[in-house]
Each structure stands twice: as C-alpha cells, then as structure tokens.
Design a protein around this motif. Structure first.
Motif, short mmCIF file in Angstrom:
data_model
loop_
_atom_site.label_atom_id
_atom_site.label_comp_id
_atom_site.label_asym_id
_atom_site.label_seq_id
_atom_site.Cartn_x
_atom_site.Cartn_y
_atom_site.Cartn_z
N ARG A 194 40.13 43.54 62.07
CA ARG A 194 41.65 43.81 62.06
C ARG A 194 42.47 43.65 63.18
N GLY A 195 41.65 44.43 64.31
CA GLY A 195 42.16 44.34 65.71
C GLY A 195 42.43 42.88 66.31
N ALA A 196 41.58 41.99 65.86
CA ALA A 196 41.80 40.81 66.34
C ALA A 196 42.83 40.11 65.80
N ALA A 197 43.25 40.09 64.55
CA ALA A 197 44.29 39.54 63.55
C ALA A 197 45.60 40.08 64.24
N LEU A 198 45.73 41.52 64.43
CA LEU A 198 46.97 42.20 64.83
C LEU A 198 47.18 41.84 66.20
N GLY A 199 46.03 41.69 66.89
CA GLY A 199 46.58 41.44 68.32
C GLY A 199 46.69 39.85 68.68
N LEU A 200 46.24 39.10 67.83
CA LEU A 200 46.59 37.35 67.91
C LEU A 200 48.25 37.44 67.55
N ARG A 201 48.50 38.16 66.45
CA ARG A 201 49.71 38.29 65.89
C ARG A 201 50.70 38.60 66.92
#
Length: 264
Positions: A194-201
């Motif tokens: 989840r952190g990777a997705a939100l960070g990339l977003r």
C-alpha cells in the motif's frame, strides 16, 4: 504426480486454461513483473544527461553527444535487439489480461484475487508512469485490450492528453492501494505494498503539477495526429493541491503503520 505434466507446458496453455489453476495464475503474474527489468529508471534515456550525475556507461549523455539525429538511447536498444517502448506495452498488456481474467481461477480466495489485482494494477500504472517520463503523451490502451487481428489502422491509437494519462495512473494507484497489504512477508519482498502505491501516486501527481507539464508553453506544438494539443498550456494551481493531498496520504500511512520514516 507421475503423469501430471502440466508444469512442463506453461507456455503452451490457452487463455481459457491459463487462469484455471493457481500455478498458471501465479506464473502469469510473475511474467508481468519481468518487464520491470526493462523499465527501471536506470535504463531510461536522459537520466544521466546531467552535470551532476555520472556513470561510465552513460558518458555520451553526460558529454551532450546526443541530438534528434543521434538518439543514443534508441540506438543502444536497437543494437541489443530490444525496443523499450514495446516492453512497456507488453507489461500493460499482461497486467490488463490478468485483471480481466484472474477472477476465473477457482483455486484462489477472494483476498488473494484482490491482492493479485492490486499488484497488476500497480504494474500497469508503473508502466504508464515510465512511458510518460520518457515520451510524454502516449496512447492509452483500452482496459479490455486490443484484438491483434484488427487492421493496422484500427490498432494505431492516437496519443492521449498528458493529464488524462496522469488521471488514469492516479486512479489505478488509488485503487491498488485499497487492496494491497501494508507489509509483505519475506518470501514476497519486492511486490508492491500500500505504501508503494501511495508513494508512487504522490510522485506522479507532483510531477504533473510541476512547471514541466503544468502550463508549459514550450509544449505548444505537442499534438496528436488530429492536431489536438496534448499538454495543457494553462497553469492549474489545483494540481499542487492534489499532489499535496496524495503526499499527506503517504504521511498518514507512515504514522499509522510505523513502517516509514524520512531518510536523512
């Protein structure tokens, strides 16, 4: 098990049977990850075209030995028999096919399917993110994919407006974040969280809000084959608000999970 030879025919199964068993589904998703070997930022042209960065393999970029007639990145890929562009779209195709078909596997739980879909959405979004960093506005492929038996004209999609692409990536990453776990087990390290997705977003929205694509009049002549402008020429302050809100989501997740901290 003696007569079970399915494991020897992974590349022989049809689409109908490719999502009938867990082992095939996991293999398909793993093959979608393979495109990451080609779309890392290290491989992207102009990454090393800076006075502040140096790598011996990128000497010509650093020294400015490139031009419209001497496109070093494309030539280097051609010499290796590879095309960076089709690798990006290969990843998009694999991820899209997976998302459409993974529900058909009877051996997976709903939670497993949700997680796998989240991973595939992340990969698809990352491929488009890699594309827009290198090429700016690019064609946006229909979610259901394209029939390869169509004519060349039907398969030749026009380039999409830059901010439509950003909106798509934004939506994909927000959707994937809802189904991805906050932490991976040791045997699943490297898969998005989840952190990777939100960070990339957050990073994508910051990129879109920056002066490079937020009202940059230098791109006035970037148009599709129909003459439609592909990069907005009007500055929009709300893009910074979206980027800030996305960054706050990452900060709040870091506070709630205790998994992240600022790197100093």
């Amino acid at each position: 098990d003696y007569i079970n030879v399915d494991k020897y025919f992974y590349d022989q199964v049809s689409l109908d049977s490719a999502f009938s068993k867990r082992v095939y589904v996991e293999g398909w998703l793993s093959s979608a990850y393979s495109v990451m070997d080609y779309i890392g930022e290290y491989r992207e042209p102009f990454r090393w075209a800076s006075d502040d960065l140096y790598h011996p393999d990128m000497k010509d970029y650093v020294e400015g030995n490139y031009s419209a007639d001497n496109q070093l990145g494309d030539e280097a890929e051609a010499r290796k028999g590879e095309s960076r562009l089709w690798k990006y779209y290969e990843g998009i195709r694999k991820a899209s096919t997976f998302i459409v078909n993974v529900d058909r596997c009877p051996e997976l739980t709903m939670d497993e399917i949700a997680d796998m879909k989240g991973q595939a959405r992340f990969l698809r979004a990352y491929c488009y993110w890699a594309l827009i960093r290198v090429y700016g506005p690019v064609p946006l492929i229909p979610l259901e994919g394209l029939d390869v038996n169509l004519s060349y004209e039907e398969l030749s999609l026009p380039r999409e407006h830059f901010h439509n692409l950003v909106d798509f990536i934004d939506q994909e990453l927000a959707e994937s974040a809802r189904s991805l776990p906050t932490k991976r087990t040791v045997n699943n390290l490297g898969r998005p969280t989840r952190g990777a997705a939100l960070g990339l977003r957050s990073r994508v929205l910051l990129y879109a809000a920056s002066p490079l694509f937020n009202g940059n009049t230098d791109f006035f002549n970037v148009k599709d084959c129909y003459g439609n402008q592909l990069v907005s020429q009007t500055y929009d302050e709300t893009k910074w608000a979206k980027a800030a809100a996305a960054a706050k989501d990452v900060i709040e997740l870091a506070k709630a999970s205790g998994l992240y901290e600022l790197y100093v």
